[in-house]
Write a protein that holds these residues in place. Structure first.
Motif, PDB file in Angstrom:
ATOM      1  N   THR A  48       7.883   4.333  -5.163  1.00  0.00           N
ATOM      2  CA  THR A  48       8.930   3.654  -4.408  1.00  0.00           C
ATOM      3  C   THR A  48       8.663   2.156  -4.431  1.00  0.00           C
ATOM      4  N   ALA A  49       9.582   1.382  -3.877  1.00  0.00           N
ATOM      5  CA  ALA A  49       9.440  -0.074  -3.945  1.00  0.00           C
ATOM      6  C   ALA A  49       9.997  -0.729  -2.696  1.00  0.00           C
ATOM      7  N   GLU A  50       9.431  -1.870  -2.375  1.00  0.00           N
ATOM      8  CA  GLU A  50       9.993  -2.756  -1.360  1.00  0.00           C
ATOM      9  C   GLU A  50      10.114  -4.147  -1.976  1.00  0.00           C
ATOM     10  N   GLU A 105      19.580  -2.494  -1.647  1.00  0.00           N
ATOM     11  CA  GLU A 105      20.080  -2.089  -2.962  1.00  0.00           C
ATOM     12  C   GLU A 105      19.082  -2.411  -4.061  1.00  0.00           C
ATOM     13  N   ILE A 106      18.462  -3.601  -3.985  1.00  0.00           N
ATOM     14  CA  ILE A 106      17.519  -4.003  -5.030  1.00  0.00           C
ATOM     15  C   ILE A 106      16.255  -3.157  -4.985  1.00  0.00           C
ATOM     16  N   GLN A 107      15.707  -2.897  -3.810  1.00  0.00           N
ATOM     17  CA  GLN A 107      14.461  -2.139  -3.785  1.00  0.00           C
ATOM     18  C   GLN A 107      14.689  -0.678  -4.206  1.00  0.00           C
ATOM     19  N   ARG A 108      15.865  -0.144  -3.925  1.00  0.00           N
ATOM     20  CA  ARG A 108      16.170   1.187  -4.435  1.00  0.00           C
ATOM     21  C   ARG A 108      16.268   1.178  -5.957  1.00  0.00           C
ATOM     22  N   GLY A 163      12.721   1.060  -7.414  1.00  0.00           N
ATOM     23  CA  GLY A 163      12.046   2.340  -7.288  1.00  0.00           C
ATOM     24  C   GLY A 163      12.541   3.358  -8.298  1.00  0.00           C
ATOM     25  N   ARG A 164      13.854   3.535  -8.411  1.00  0.00           N
ATOM     26  CA  ARG A 164      14.354   4.565  -9.332  1.00  0.00           C
ATOM     27  C   ARG A 164      14.153   4.152 -10.787  1.00  0.00           C
ATOM     28  N   SER A 165      14.132   2.843 -11.060  1.00  0.00           N
ATOM     29  CA  SER A 165      13.858   2.387 -12.427  1.00  0.00           C
ATOM     30  C   SER A 165      12.432   2.738 -12.842  1.00  0.00           C
ATOM     31  N   LEU A 166      11.470   2.450 -11.982  1.00  0.00           N
ATOM     32  CA  LEU A 166      10.079   2.740 -12.313  1.00  0.00           C
ATOM     33  C   LEU A 166       9.817   4.240 -12.379  1.00  0.00           C
ATOM     34  N   THR A 176       3.443   2.667  -3.925  1.00  0.00           N
ATOM     35  CA  THR A 176       4.461   1.731  -3.453  1.00  0.00           C
ATOM     36  C   THR A 176       4.293   0.399  -4.181  1.00  0.00           C
ATOM     37  N   ILE A 177       5.375  -0.073  -4.775  1.00  0.00           N
ATOM     38  CA  ILE A 177       5.383  -1.366  -5.458  1.00  0.00           C
ATOM     39  C   ILE A 177       6.065  -2.383  -4.548  1.00  0.00           C
ATOM     40  N   ASP A 178       5.317  -3.380  -4.121  1.00  0.00           N
ATOM     41  CA  ASP A 178       5.876  -4.461  -3.311  1.00  0.00           C
ATOM     42  C   ASP A 178       6.184  -5.644  -4.213  1.00  0.00           C
TER      43      ASP A 178
END
Length: 237
Positions: A60-62, A89-92, A95-98, A113-115
């Motif tokens: 996931t990402a923030e 929208e960007i952090q989603r 996350g789904r890209s990675l 988690t990618i910050d």
């Protein structure tokens, strides 16, 4: 003529410096022209409740922008008590890209988690975050492999992203802010190293685009991400 003087198919100067923080399992700073993003990866032995017990891992990402990452100070989102729609929208997207480059079964029931913290913005922050985020993810996974926590590499492909658009009537690669703000058409292209597309976001404002122009943008994106993949493989330490 582009404002920067670049060729139509030329990236901004891109650099990735890895291992920039002491505590994170993976970290880098990616610079794409005047857009600079710090990406860190954190490994935790837990997963979201909706996949608990499945044997699958999660990435996931923030994402956030520092108050003076832009020309005028923006208020911290924490001060208002909620994230804005653009941030969510960007952090989603990140996350789904990675996750598209990850075998989640091989990762096991753990979360990475990618910050992504934008310290300076000049267009293309989401693309820089995805491209740098993969480098931080790669480092974190390498540490899991080295420690024996996992036995096989769960990363099936690098992931990178680039923006393209139609500026002054011409398809161009890697828009900076001055171009992005004036482009009649702009888009973000996220791809695997194989060339398979993960996501394409393209829209027109004040103009429309033809099928041929769309194909030109895709061709530019393929050229751009191929160069980014090479840079991802040899980050500076």
């Amino acid at each position: 003529m582009r404002p920067s003087g670049r060729k139509l198919d030329e990236l901004r100067n891109v650099s990735i410096e890895a291992n920039i923080t002491k505590h994170a399992e993976g970290s880098c700073i990616i610079k794409m022209g005047d857009t600079h993003v710090i990406c860190t990866a954190t490994v935790e032995d837990r997963v979201p409740p909706f996949i608990k017990g499945s044997g699958l891992g999660w990435v996931t990402a923030e994402y956030g922008m520092l108050p003076r990452s832009t020309g005028s100070r923006m208020r911290r989102e924490a001060a208002s008590g909620k994230q804005g729609g653009r941030t969510v929208e960007i952090q989603r997207l990140i996350g789904r890209s990675l996750r598209a480059g990850v075998d989640r079964l091989s990762l096991g029931e753990r979360q990475i988690t990618i910050d992504c913290d934008v310290i300076q913005a000049d267009g293309g922050t989401r693309c820089a975050s995805i491209t740098g985020g993969w480098v931080a993810l790669r480092q974190a996974v390498d540490k899991l492999l080295d420690s024996g926590a996992i036995s096989s590499d769960p990363l099936i492909s690098p992931v990178a992203a680039i923006s393209c658009g139609i500026y002054a009537g011409q398809p161009v690669l890697d828009l900076d802010y001055s171009e992005d703000s004036e482009a009649g058409v702009d888009g973000n292209f996220i791809m695997l190293e194989s060339g398979n597309m993960i996501e394409t976001q393209i829209s027109a404002e004040g103009a429309t685009y033809t099928r041929d122009e769309l194909n030109s943008l895709i061709n530019l994106a393929e050229k751009g991400v191929s160069e980014l993949f090479d840079i991802q493989k040899t980050p500076r330490n």
